[in-house]
Design an enzyme around this catalytic site. Structure first.
Site, PDB file in Angstrom:
ATOM      1  N   HIS A 173      29.182  36.598  27.261  1.00 17.24           N
ATOM      2  CA  HIS A 173      27.885  36.954  27.835  1.00 17.24           C
ATOM      3  C   HIS A 173      26.760  36.863  26.826  1.00 17.24           C
ATOM      4  O   HIS A 173      25.606  36.640  27.175  1.00 17.24           O
ATOM      5  CB  HIS A 173      27.970  38.318  28.528  1.00 17.24           C
ATOM      6  CG  HIS A 173      28.702  38.216  29.824  1.00 17.24           C
ATOM      7  ND1 HIS A 173      30.052  38.420  29.912  1.00 17.24           N
ATOM      8  CD2 HIS A 173      28.293  37.833  31.051  1.00 17.24           C
ATOM      9  CE1 HIS A 173      30.445  38.198  31.156  1.00 17.24           C
ATOM     10  NE2 HIS A 173      29.393  37.845  31.869  1.00 17.24           N
ATOM     11  N   GLU A 231      36.462  34.730  41.541  1.00 15.55           N
ATOM     12  CA  GLU A 231      36.567  34.536  40.092  1.00 15.55           C
ATOM     13  C   GLU A 231      37.900  35.010  39.518  1.00 15.55           C
ATOM     14  O   GLU A 231      38.114  34.999  38.324  1.00 15.55           O
ATOM     15  CB  GLU A 231      35.387  35.181  39.358  1.00 15.55           C
ATOM     16  CG  GLU A 231      35.097  36.613  39.706  1.00 15.55           C
ATOM     17  CD  GLU A 231      33.864  37.152  38.972  1.00 15.55           C
ATOM     18  OE1 GLU A 231      33.341  36.505  38.061  1.00 15.55           O
ATOM     19  OE2 GLU A 231      33.435  38.257  39.338  1.00 15.55           O
ATOM     20  N   ASP A 241      34.876  33.301  34.773  1.00 14.30           N
ATOM     21  CA  ASP A 241      36.051  34.169  34.835  1.00 14.30           C
ATOM     22  C   ASP A 241      37.229  33.465  35.471  1.00 14.30           C
ATOM     23  O   ASP A 241      38.366  33.702  35.084  1.00 14.30           O
ATOM     24  CB  ASP A 241      35.717  35.457  35.601  1.00 14.30           C
ATOM     25  CG  ASP A 241      34.987  36.438  34.703  1.00 14.30           C
ATOM     26  OD1 ASP A 241      35.418  36.591  33.544  1.00 14.30           O
ATOM     27  OD2 ASP A 241      33.986  37.018  35.142  1.00 14.30           O
ATOM     28  N   CYS A 274      28.377  29.730  40.565  1.00 15.50           N
ATOM     29  CA  CYS A 274      27.344  30.359  39.732  1.00 15.50           C
ATOM     30  C   CYS A 274      27.806  30.532  38.279  1.00 15.50           C
ATOM     31  O   CYS A 274      27.103  31.114  37.474  1.00 15.50           O
ATOM     32  CB  CYS A 274      26.901  31.696  40.314  1.00 15.50           C
ATOM     33  SG  CYS A 274      28.212  32.914  40.377  1.00 15.50           S
TER      34      CYS A 274
END
Ligand code: PEP
Ligand code: MG
Length: 589
Positions: free
Chosen positions: A213, A456, A480, A527
């Site tokens: 992240h 995910e 993920d 996404c």
């Protein structure tokens, strides 16, 4: 001497500047520039804070001398004397002054920079007693910083003079306008967010993977960054000249003039390319065979909607709401605060849809420094995302109410992360219903929402029909999905080379999710970072994907790929790739 450090290429472009080394624990210290007129005042501010600390320690020391005779007292007195000596040390005072006068750093920044410089000297000392004095130095600097914070100095709030754009220009003389690049062992996503408005032209961290992240936030800032650069923070010295090549994942330290000129040229070329792409902003994203493609933006904060619109996104496909929850030392945003944030995002998009993902903390997104996820053995497999939300129903209900209320102001979709089980779906839907009933009971206005599930976890990708029964749309979180399918920790640079979006298992899960959604006429979006990767655009189109959500900075480059593509031709090619053991070999056909 020139040398280079290799890491993961995570955010495009070239940055050239001087290194600013920041210890991970000190990134929440304010970083901004002071004006020439403020220099004296700033030096005085540090001096005054230091004097208060000197007085405090002197008082404690005298108190101890008066009251005690025990041995422990003597040791304490001796320690306090060391602290006093460190506080008065000329190298600290002169160094701090240097950073303020020469670089116009604010006082806190100057102090932590000088702490890094002296700290390294301590690290190199042979004598273990002296080496250990580094901890004392850190303590006294911490005391001065606390004292300065007491004066109400802003935390990471740059004054207008510290705009990033002016820092990104390449100025090779030793003036104040030298761009700066941040070098740290590690930065949490929340730390990165603090730097969003900051003065830094690039980032380098020792740890992290491509879809960590921290890397994602760097990309959303559209700043060149290299993560997973192993020992960069030890090899690079404070103030070294460094080049970050965010495309290649390389950091060049102390470059020769020829290398500098070459990268300077590359940097300018990048700017020309961006300028060229910006002309596509108003062009509809339609393929050569007339397929309309939806290009959405991933955002972290309501204010990002301006960038999303500027990039030509037709909505927000992923608002990572957890960024409202992180770095707040345990004080989570209440319903009203969240409502205002979501409403700001909805209004910021001027009628275009906004997909708000419910909070996804855990794993590499700790809530704060106190509650770090690495307290757990396997944070990525732990109490993350919807699992955490369901374990804190009062918090989750407050978030759902806030989103439902924001939906009264525009088109809102709710997206639920990391679902895998039927009972999680059931519980989530029941809580959405309960949130509505609570608002009804209070007579509070709210709007209609579409409900979506993130796919995910491999278990979800293998049971897509179950999700389609309950949800209006799906969004595939490839970051993920890859991590969990291949058992590769997305933040661990040691296994970063195995993190492969083109692994046949990943492609099969992705392709079947898209196909099953389309067969039932329900929208499916991607996404994860794959959606913004131009080398994947044709493949995703060939698999039938018609909705992509990505960082605003990627939208135009992906659009360019779409404008050049013919989905009829791509379908057969995608099928061949899907049937291959080594799809990457066919990607550039
Ligand atoms: C993903 O997993 O692909 C995703 C979009 O969510 P995040 O990166 O925030 O985990
Ligand atoms: Mg995810």
């Amino acid at each position: 001497m020139t040398f280079s450090v290799h890491g993961q290429a995570v955010s495009r472009g070239i940055a050239i500047g001087r290194a600013v080394l920041v210890a991970s624990s000190r990134v929440d210290v304010a970083h901004y520039f002071v004006t020439a007129e403020q220099v004296e005042r700033e030096i005085e501010r540090v001096r005054a804070a230091r004097n208060v600390v000197v007085d405090e320690i002197t008082r404690i020391r005298e108190g101890l001398i008066e009251t005690g005779t025990k041995e422990a007292h003597h040791e304490l007195v001796a320690l306090l004397e060391v602290h006093l000596m460190l506080l008065m040390d000329e190298q600290l005072t002169a160094g701090v002054k240097h950073w303020i006068v020469e670089r116009h750093y604010n006082g806190e920044w100057a102090l932590t920079t000088q702490l890094e410089v002296i700290g390294r000297q301590f690290d190199e000392m042979e004598d273990p007693y002296l080496r250990e004095r580094k901890a004392d130095l850190e303590q006294v600097v911490e005391r001065i910083l606390r004292q300065m914070r007491g004066e109400g100095s802003p935390v990471a709030a740059p004054p207008p003079a510290a705009r990033r754009s002016s820092q990104q220009e390449l100025l090779l003389d030793d003036t104040l306008d030298v761009p700066l690049v941040l070098v740290a062992h590690d930065l949490s996503p929340a730390d990165m967010l603090q730097f969003k408005q900051s003065v830094f032209a690039g980032f380098i961290t020792d740890v992290g993977g491509k879809t960590s992240h921290t890397a994602i936030v760097a990309r959303s800032m559209d700043i060149p960054a290299v993560v997973g650069a192993r020992s960069a923070s030890q090899l690079i010295q404070q103030d070294d000249w460094v080049i970050i090549d965010g495309d290649a994942g390389v950091v060049v330290v102390d470059p020769s003039p020829i290398v500098l000129a070459e990268y300077g040229y590359k940097q300018r070329q990048g700017e020309v390319e961006r300028e060229r792409l910006s002309r596509l902003r108003h062009t509809p994203a339609v393929t050569l065979d007339g397929q309309k493609i939806e290009l959405l933006a991933n955002i972290e904060q309501p204010s990002d909607t301006a960038t999303a619109l500027a990039a030509g996104a037709v909505g927000v496909g992923l608002f990572r709401s957890e960024f409202l929850f992180m770095g707040r030392n345990g004080h989570l945003p209440d319903e009203d605060e969240q409502y205002l944030a979501y409403k700001a995002a909805v209004e910021g998009m001027h009628g275009l849809p906004v997909t708000i993902r419910t909070v996804d903390v855990g794993a590499d997104k700790p809530l704060d420094h106190i509650r770090r996820a690495d307290d757990h053995l396997n944070p990525a497999l732990g109490l993350r995302a919807i699992r955490w939300s369901l374990s804190e129903p009062a918090m989750f209900l407050a978030q759902l109410r806030a989103i439902l209320r924001a939906a009264a102001h525009g088109q809102v979709h709710i997206l639920i992360p990391m679902l895998a089980h039927a009972h999680e779906i059931r519980l989530t839907l029941a809580l959405v219903q309960k949130a509505r009933e609570q608002l009804d009971a209070q007579g509070v206005v709210y709007g209609p929402v579409q409900l979506g599930a993130m796919i995910e976890v491999p278990a979800a990708a293998l049971t897509v029909p179950m999700f389609l029964k309950h949800f209006d749309f799906l969004s595939v979180g490839t970051n993920d999905l890859i991590q969990y399918t291949l058992a590769i920790d997305r933040v661990d640079e040691a296994v970063a080379h195995l993190y492969d979006p083109l692994h046949p298992a990943v492609l099969q899960l992705l392709s079947r999710t898209i196909a099953e959604g389309r067969a039932q006429g329900k929208p499916v979006s991607v996404c994860g970072e794959m959606a913004g990767d131009v080398t994947m655009t044709r493949l995703l189109l060939g698999m039938g994907l018609r909705s992509f959500s990505m960082h605003p900075s990627q939208v135009l480059a992906v659009k360019q790929q779409i404008l050049r593509s013919d989905t009829r031709k791509l379908e057969a090619w995608a099928q061949r790739l899907l049937a291959s053991d080594e799809p990457s070999e066919l990607l550039n056909e």
